[in-house]
Design a protein around this motif. Structure first.
Motif, PDB file in Angstrom:
ATOM      1  N   SER A 115       3.916  -7.899  -6.938  1.00 57.86           N
ATOM      2  CA  SER A 115       4.315  -7.511  -5.581  1.00 57.86           C
ATOM      3  C   SER A 115       5.278  -6.327  -5.531  1.00 57.86           C
ATOM      4  O   SER A 115       5.060  -5.379  -4.786  1.00 57.86           O
ATOM      5  CB  SER A 115       4.931  -8.708  -4.858  1.00 57.86           C
ATOM      6  OG  SER A 115       5.284  -8.373  -3.544  1.00 57.86           O
ATOM      7  N   GLU A 124      -2.111  -0.906   0.981  1.00 58.23           N
ATOM      8  CA  GLU A 124      -1.732  -2.305   0.835  1.00 58.23           C
ATOM      9  C   GLU A 124      -2.574  -2.931  -0.268  1.00 58.23           C
ATOM     10  O   GLU A 124      -3.798  -2.955  -0.185  1.00 58.23           O
ATOM     11  CB  GLU A 124      -1.944  -3.071   2.139  1.00 58.23           C
ATOM     12  CG  GLU A 124      -1.527  -4.520   2.036  1.00 58.23           C
ATOM     13  CD  GLU A 124      -1.755  -5.300   3.317  1.00 58.23           C
ATOM     14  OE1 GLU A 124      -1.398  -6.485   3.328  1.00 58.23           O
ATOM     15  OE2 GLU A 124      -2.298  -4.742   4.289  1.00 58.23           O
ATOM     16  N   GLN A 152       4.108  -2.702  -4.073  1.00 59.34           N
ATOM     17  CA  GLN A 152       4.804  -2.209  -2.880  1.00 59.34           C
ATOM     18  C   GLN A 152       5.471  -0.865  -3.165  1.00 59.34           C
ATOM     19  O   GLN A 152       5.488   0.022  -2.313  1.00 59.34           O
ATOM     20  CB  GLN A 152       5.856  -3.213  -2.415  1.00 59.34           C
ATOM     21  CG  GLN A 152       5.279  -4.443  -1.763  1.00 59.34           C
ATOM     22  CD  GLN A 152       6.377  -5.388  -1.326  1.00 59.34           C
ATOM     23  OE1 GLN A 152       7.238  -5.016  -0.545  1.00 59.34           O
ATOM     24  NE2 GLN A 152       6.351  -6.603  -1.852  1.00 59.34           N
TER      25      GLN A 152
END
Length: 84
Positions: A35, A29, A39
């Motif tokens: 983002s 994480e 991810q």
């Protein structure tokens, strides 16, 4: 299982939380950064051995920077191996 946090250097993400299970990357994480990209990297390395992730991610650059979020994950995993 080992959980550790790595403080990144030279990238937009601030840190990476990593869970290792018996030599395999179980969970990643990123905190901060792009983002979708972080991810994606986290999903792709899930289930890889530590060495395979290092081999695939080391040396990836982000634009003009000498490193990237994937490269920082490889650095974190190398640091993990050195300590364990």
């Amino acid at each position: 299982m080992d959980r550790f946090t790595y403080q990144t250097h030279g990238v937009c993400s601030r840190s990476i939380d990593i869970l290792i299970d018996n030599g395999t990357v179980a969970e990643v994480e990123y905190h901060g950064g792009c983002s979708g990209n972080t991810q994606g990297v986290a999903a792709l390395v899930k289930g890889m051995t530590i060495q395979e992730a290092i081999d695939r991610l080391s040396g990836i650059r982000c634009g003009f920077k000498n490193t990237s979020c994937p490269d920082q994950l490889a650095t974190a995993l190398r640091e993990y191996l050195a300590k364990n």
